[in-house]
Design a protein around this motif. Structure first.
Motif, PDB file in Angstrom:
ATOM      1  N   GLU A 306       0.836  -1.198   0.000  1.00 60.44           N
ATOM      2  CA  GLU A 306       0.000   0.000   0.000  1.00 60.44           C
ATOM      3  C   GLU A 306       0.874   1.252   0.000  1.00 60.44           C
ATOM      4  O   GLU A 306       2.055   1.197   0.381  1.00 60.44           O
ATOM      5  CB  GLU A 306      -0.909  -0.006   1.234  1.00 60.44           C
ATOM      6  CG  GLU A 306      -1.936  -1.119   1.247  1.00 60.44           C
ATOM      7  CD  GLU A 306      -2.918  -1.006   0.104  1.00 60.44           C
ATOM      8  OE1 GLU A 306      -3.390   0.124  -0.154  1.00 60.44           O
ATOM      9  OE2 GLU A 306      -3.201  -2.034  -0.543  1.00 60.44           O
ATOM     10  N   PRO A 307       0.310   2.398  -0.393  1.00 59.54           N
ATOM     11  CA  PRO A 307       1.086   3.647  -0.366  1.00 59.54           C
ATOM     12  C   PRO A 307       1.594   3.968   1.036  1.00 59.54           C
ATOM     13  O   PRO A 307       0.992   3.573   2.044  1.00 59.54           O
ATOM     14  CB  PRO A 307       0.068   4.696  -0.827  1.00 59.54           C
ATOM     15  CG  PRO A 307      -0.935   3.927  -1.621  1.00 59.54           C
ATOM     16  CD  PRO A 307      -1.034   2.585  -0.964  1.00 59.54           C
ATOM     17  N   LEU A 308       2.706   4.663   1.081  1.00 58.95           N
ATOM     18  CA  LEU A 308       3.273   5.078   2.357  1.00 58.95           C
ATOM     19  C   LEU A 308       2.350   6.087   3.045  1.00 58.95           C
ATOM     20  O   LEU A 308       1.641   6.836   2.369  1.00 58.95           O
ATOM     21  CB  LEU A 308       4.649   5.709   2.142  1.00 58.95           C
ATOM     22  CG  LEU A 308       5.757   4.761   1.687  1.00 58.95           C
ATOM     23  CD1 LEU A 308       6.992   5.569   1.288  1.00 58.95           C
ATOM     24  CD2 LEU A 308       6.119   3.759   2.776  1.00 58.95           C
ATOM     25  N   PRO A 309       2.362   6.141   4.373  1.00 62.61           N
ATOM     26  CA  PRO A 309       1.493   7.087   5.085  1.00 62.61           C
ATOM     27  C   PRO A 309       1.908   8.537   4.832  1.00 62.61           C
ATOM     28  O   PRO A 309       3.082   8.842   4.649  1.00 62.61           O
ATOM     29  CB  PRO A 309       1.683   6.700   6.552  1.00 62.61           C
ATOM     30  CG  PRO A 309       3.003   6.009   6.602  1.00 62.61           C
ATOM     31  CD  PRO A 309       3.129   5.284   5.300  1.00 62.61           C
ATOM     32  N   LYS A 310       0.923   9.427   4.846  1.00 61.23           N
ATOM     33  CA  LYS A 310       1.187  10.847   4.618  1.00 61.23           C
ATOM     34  C   LYS A 310       2.141  11.410   5.668  1.00 61.23           C
ATOM     35  O   LYS A 310       2.903  12.348   5.389  1.00 61.23           O
ATOM     36  CB  LYS A 310      -0.128  11.624   4.631  1.00 61.23           C
ATOM     37  CG  LYS A 310      -1.049  11.278   3.467  1.00 61.23           C
ATOM     38  CD  LYS A 310      -2.336  12.089   3.535  1.00 61.23           C
ATOM     39  CE  LYS A 310      -3.257  11.746   2.368  1.00 61.23           C
ATOM     40  NZ  LYS A 310      -4.537  12.515   2.437  1.00 61.23           N
ATOM     41  N   GLU A 311       2.092  10.846   6.880  1.00 59.81           N
ATOM     42  CA  GLU A 311       2.955  11.341   7.953  1.00 59.81           C
ATOM     43  C   GLU A 311       4.431  11.204   7.599  1.00 59.81           C
ATOM     44  O   GLU A 311       5.248  12.047   7.985  1.00 59.81           O
ATOM     45  CB  GLU A 311       2.664  10.585   9.256  1.00 59.81           C
ATOM     46  CG  GLU A 311       1.303  10.859   9.863  1.00 59.81           C
ATOM     47  CD  GLU A 311       0.177  10.117   9.153  1.00 59.81           C
ATOM     48  OE1 GLU A 311      -0.996  10.429   9.441  1.00 59.81           O
ATOM     49  OE2 GLU A 311       0.476   9.223   8.316  1.00 59.81           O
TER      50      GLU A 311
END
Length: 326
Positions: A306-311
């Protein structure tokens, strides 16, 4: 494996490409069975592009591929490179012809998918550099590469975007090239932006992605692990710095900040580095360097996550703004 459009070539290239360079060193240093296993994993996983160059191991990378690629007929697209010396008594055409003939011999192939200029493009005295005029003038590099393309010895031609941003953009804006290999990683994402923070310290490649997109050039991301600094805290001796305004010590310092601050609990920081790169949809493919076959398998797994977290991206922005202070 997912695929992306390689610019106006219309090739659907795998998001991850197999790199044959010195930093990973697999095609140069690993035993033959390990090399074959790595390519088998790549093929089975859907990777469809292999990148090499005469300079990788003084021809060892191309030679290895010449031995191994016949075992994978019609599976991989193949790119290699040419490097010229602007101070040579030979013309650019003569140098490029001689270089490509050597590649043909080592690769055991008459033609390649993509032939790329391997020099930096900059108006300086660096022996690795050529100027934009060297590339675009009558009898220059572009003319010589286009001649090989016209003769169907290569389907497409490209550049390496490691030089001065203004000179590199001038060549890109000529519209004469199909692809660009562009430096891009968590330490330095400048190529994907129009500006960096005012206190940014490091190689400045701002505007390169935008220039490529306007010409519908495919973007091949290189050095996504920053010569392995982002992949591991262990040093192999194969690390090398190709960009200006930095040093091995600085690359190591910044990487250590990321490894400790951004991904302290990760057992595979290379996975995060690759996922960071693939988050940018302007990139056609990320070229990975591997030291062993398992690294190829790891990259394929990372690309499926999954995409990396925005944080994470927010934390990186803070580091870009304060020169990786920690």
């Amino acid at each position: 494996m997912k695929y992306r459009r390689l610019g106006r070539t219309e090739i659907q290239i795998s998001e991850v490409s197999f790199g044959g360079g010195r930093s990973g060193g697999l095609l140069i240093d690993a035993p033959i069975p390990e090399r074959k296993l790595a390519l088998q994993i790549a093929a089975d996983s859907g990777i469809n592009w292999v990148d090499t160059a005469p300079q990788y191991g003084d021809g060892a990378s191309e030679t290895a591929l010449g031995e191994l690629l016949p075992e994978f007929p019609d599976h991989f697209y193949l790119s290699t490179k040419v490097r010229v010396d602007r101070n040579s008594t030979q013309s650019f055409r003569e140098q490029i012809r001689a270089s490509f003939e050597g590649s043909q011999h080592r690769l055991k192939k008459s033609d390649v998918t993509l032939l790329q200029l391997h020099n930096r493009i900059a108006e300086d005295n660096d022996p690795r550099s050529v100027t934009s005029e060297d590339v675009l003038c009558p009898g220059g590099v572009a003319d010589a590469l286009e001649e090989l393309r016209d003769q169907k010895l290569t389907r497409f031609i490209g550049i390496t975007g490691l030089g001065d941003k203004d000179s590199t953009r001038k060549v890109i804006e000529s519209g004469r090239f199909d692809t660009a290999q562009v430096y891009f990683n968590m330490l330095n994402p400048s190529a994907s932006r129009t500006e960096m923070p005012s206190n940014w310290v490091g190689f400045d490649a701002t505007g390169i992605f935008d220039a490529c997109i306007k010409q519908d050039m495919g973007i091949l991301a290189i050095r996504i692990f920053a010569a392995s600094y982002l992949a591991s805290s262990e040093r192999t001796g194969r690390e090398s710095v190709l960009t200006t305004n930095t040093s091995p010590e600085e690359e190591a310092r910044m990487s250590n900040v990321i490894l400790k601050k951004i991904i302290p609990n990760s057992t595979n920081p290379a996975e995060i580095a690759l996922r960071f790169c693939l988050a940018n949809k302007q990139i056609s493919s990320a070229i990975i360097g591997s030291a062993q076959a398992s690294h190829v398998a790891d990259a394929v797994t990372a690309a499926s996550r999954e995409p990396l977290p925005k944080e994470l991206f927010a934390e990186l922005e803070n580091l870009y703004n304060n020169n990786f202070a920690f």
